[in-house]
Design an enzyme around this catalytic site. Structure first.
Site, PDB file in Angstrom:
ATOM      1  N   GLY A 131      70.564  66.199 -20.377  1.00 30.45           N
ATOM      2  CA  GLY A 131      69.479  66.191 -19.363  1.00 30.45           C
ATOM      3  C   GLY A 131      69.965  67.386 -18.780  1.00 30.45           C
ATOM      4  N   GLY A 132      68.696  68.111 -18.118  1.00 27.32           N
ATOM      5  CA  GLY A 132      68.609  69.206 -17.186  1.00 27.32           C
ATOM      6  C   GLY A 132      69.750  70.426 -18.161  1.00 27.32           C
ATOM      7  N   ASP A 133      70.574  70.868 -17.404  1.00 24.17           N
ATOM      8  CA  ASP A 133      71.464  71.784 -18.025  1.00 24.17           C
ATOM      9  C   ASP A 133      72.532  71.382 -18.659  1.00 24.17           C
ATOM     10  OD1 ASP A 133      72.550  71.296 -15.692  1.00 24.17           O
ATOM     11  OD2 ASP A 133      73.004  73.645 -15.353  1.00 24.17           O
ATOM     12  N   GLU A 134      72.778  69.927 -19.138  1.00 30.29           N
ATOM     13  CA  GLU A 134      73.994  69.419 -19.550  1.00 30.29           C
ATOM     14  C   GLU A 134      73.746  68.857 -21.022  1.00 30.29           C
ATOM     15  OE1 GLU A 134      75.378  67.406 -15.203  1.00 30.29           O
ATOM     16  OE2 GLU A 134      73.988  66.125 -16.514  1.00 30.29           O
TER      17      GLU A 134
ATOM     18  N   LEU B 288      76.132  73.890 -18.022  1.00 35.93           N
ATOM     19  CA  LEU B 288      76.043  75.493 -18.149  1.00 35.93           C
ATOM     20  C   LEU B 288      76.106  75.861 -16.891  1.00 35.93           C
ATOM     21  CD1 LEU B 288      73.093  75.426 -20.569  1.00 35.93           C
ATOM     22  CD2 LEU B 288      75.499  75.562 -21.094  1.00 35.93           C
TER      23      LEU B 288
END
Length: 482
Positions: free
Chosen positions: A136-139, A96
């Site tokens: 994870g995170g924005d993935e 993202l």
């Protein structure tokens, strides 16, 4: 008497039977109650175990499958592909855009809401038997399970990109994002889920490098290129550690007096086996590997070392100054700015003898964060230059807001002189603005007499280029590694 005795015994037996029956009844109730409690505890334990099992395989925020569950499912898809090569599977690696900006400006709560909404939008774009997981995170990663045509993958990817490009309402504010997608088709030669995810990730980075908001399908040349980049990064680390760079010096000249305004120091990298690595290429490697700060400090220490051995102004006829190209990353944390000033102080050099050149393209990306740091350097006495002006999309407001002493016109504008009257007029306009804003213009990349003549005619005062004076290789400098 016998009859009375029998009656008494019968009544006693009846009373005892009633008591025994009552005790059995009470005990039965107790056992039933205990069974109910035990049954409830068993149900609660089952629920806890199911929840633990669910939590172990799902993301706590979005409730999507997590990386572990995705990898297990992908392993099954790989096994299926190896047994039935005609079946089609693909992995999409979705990254993202602007997530950090949303987090930093609206807070982590808004960032969480954003990720939840993204997961819902992607879910609406896929089929029921496809598997979407948060990596994870924005993935996010997506397994397209047993589709019919390869074009289906691109169609689904396009739907996801379009969906995420629609505005998000977060804390009553309209925010925009985007998605870059890397696609790896599952092939029989894959041996593990990690290999497929790795290749989809590589394709995603290729998509981001091409301008974000697009999809790229992995091919083997990407892996070879990544291995080459990794090898180059490792060699760069070694060369930086062993100080194998060559330092060069080139002056910025006053076109009227022919005296140097300052000298720019920069490094060249000639690798024993890879040959000469272009300046743009190894600075890009330094940026991506996080070593750009060390590279800039290497050049700064070289400049300070040279200044300590430089003849004084009375002997050379001008005030010696040396310029260093500085990454904007130094200005994102106040501690890094102070580290620069400490290096200068420890070298026993006056900040007034140093010039820092900042690339316009870096300024475009992070301008809102660096103004306080630039002002701090200015107060310390460092001369500030906006380099490569015109190469990007810098706003003229930078010239009003930032305390630059000079701007360097990008060499591409100089290269077209004197045949391009349009570029000549543009340089004149910048010089006119500079006169009102109290800074001077430097023409960079003067490589011929005709270019120099055209600039002289419009009364450009400062210039730099090999026609004026070529770069000079400096002898090895004894830098400390502090």
């Amino acid at each position: 008497a016998v009859a009375l005795e029998r009656k008494f015994r019968a009544e006693a037996m009846h009373a005892y039977s009633e008591q025994l029956e009552e005790r059995v009844k009470e005990r039965t109730i107790e056992l039933n109650r205990a069974n109910d409690v035990l049954r409830q505890q068993i149900e609660e334990r089952k629920e806890i175990e199911l929840k633990l099992l669910h939590d172990a395989h799902h993301d706590s925020l979005t409730d999507l499958p997590n990386r572990s569950m995705f990898a297990s499912r992908l392993e099954l898809a790989i096994a299926n592909k190896q047994r039935y090569p005609e079946n089609l599977f693909a992995v999409l690696f979705i990254d993202l855009d602007r997530f950090k900006i949303i987090n930093d400006t609206l807070g982590h709560h808004a960032g969480d809401e954003f990720l939840i909404e993204v997961s819902k939008r992607i879910t609406k774009c896929i089929r029921g038997h496809d598997l979407l997981a948060r990596h994870g995170g924005d993935e996010f990663v997506l397994l397209l399970d047993n589709f019919d045509y390869t074009s289906d993958v691109e169609e689904i990817s396009a739907r996801i990109i379009d969906s995420i490009s629609e505005p998000f309402i977060l804390d009553d504010k309209e925010m925009y994002s985007g998605a870059s997608i890397g696609i790896a088709h599952v092939e029989p030669y894959y041996r593990s889920a990690d290999e497929v995810i790795r290749d989809a990730d590589a394709a995603m980075y290729q998509a981001k490098s091409l301008g974000r908001g697009r999809m790229v399908i992995f091919d083997k040349s990407m892996r070879e290129r990544l291995l080459e980049e990794l090898e180059l990064e490792n060699e760069f680390r070694r060369s930086l550690r062993d100080r194998e760079f060559e330092c060069y010096l080139q002056p910025v000249i006053n076109l009227n007096t022919k005296q140097p305004l300052y000298h720019e120091i920069y490094v060249r990298w000639v690798h024993p086996s890879l040959g000469k690595i272009s300046r743009e290429q190894f600075r890009q490697v330094a940026e991506q590997s996080g070593l750009i700060l060390e590279l800039d400090l290497y050049q700064l220490r070289a400049a300070c070392e040279l200044l300590k051995t430089w003849p004084d102004a009375e002997r050379v006829g001008y005030e010696p100054k040396i310029a260093v190209n500085v990454s904007i990353n130094h200005l994102l944390q106040s501690s890094l700015v102070q580290k620069i000033l400490n290096v200068i102080s420890e070298a026993g050099v006056s900040p007034a003898a140093l010039v820092f050149e900042f690339d316009e393209n870096d300024l475009n990306r992070r301008s809102q964060y660096i103004l306080p740091a630039i002002k701090k350097l200015k107060r310390a006495g460092v001369t500030l230059v906006l380099d490569n002006f015109g190469s990007g999309l810098a706003s003229l407001s930078y010239l009003f807001s930032y305390p630059f002493d000079y701007i360097k016109i990008d060499h591409r504008f100089i290269k077209s002189l004197p045949r391009s009257l349009r570029n000549l007029r543009l340089i004149q306009s910048i010089m006119l603005i500079s006169g009102h804003l109290k800074f001077d213009v430097i023409a960079e990349g003067i490589d011929s007499y005709s270019q120099l003549e055209a600039l002289t005619e419009i009364e450009c005062i400062y210039g730099q280029g090999k026609y004026l004076e070529s770069s000079q290789l400096l002898p090895a400098l004894n830098q400390s590694s502090a």
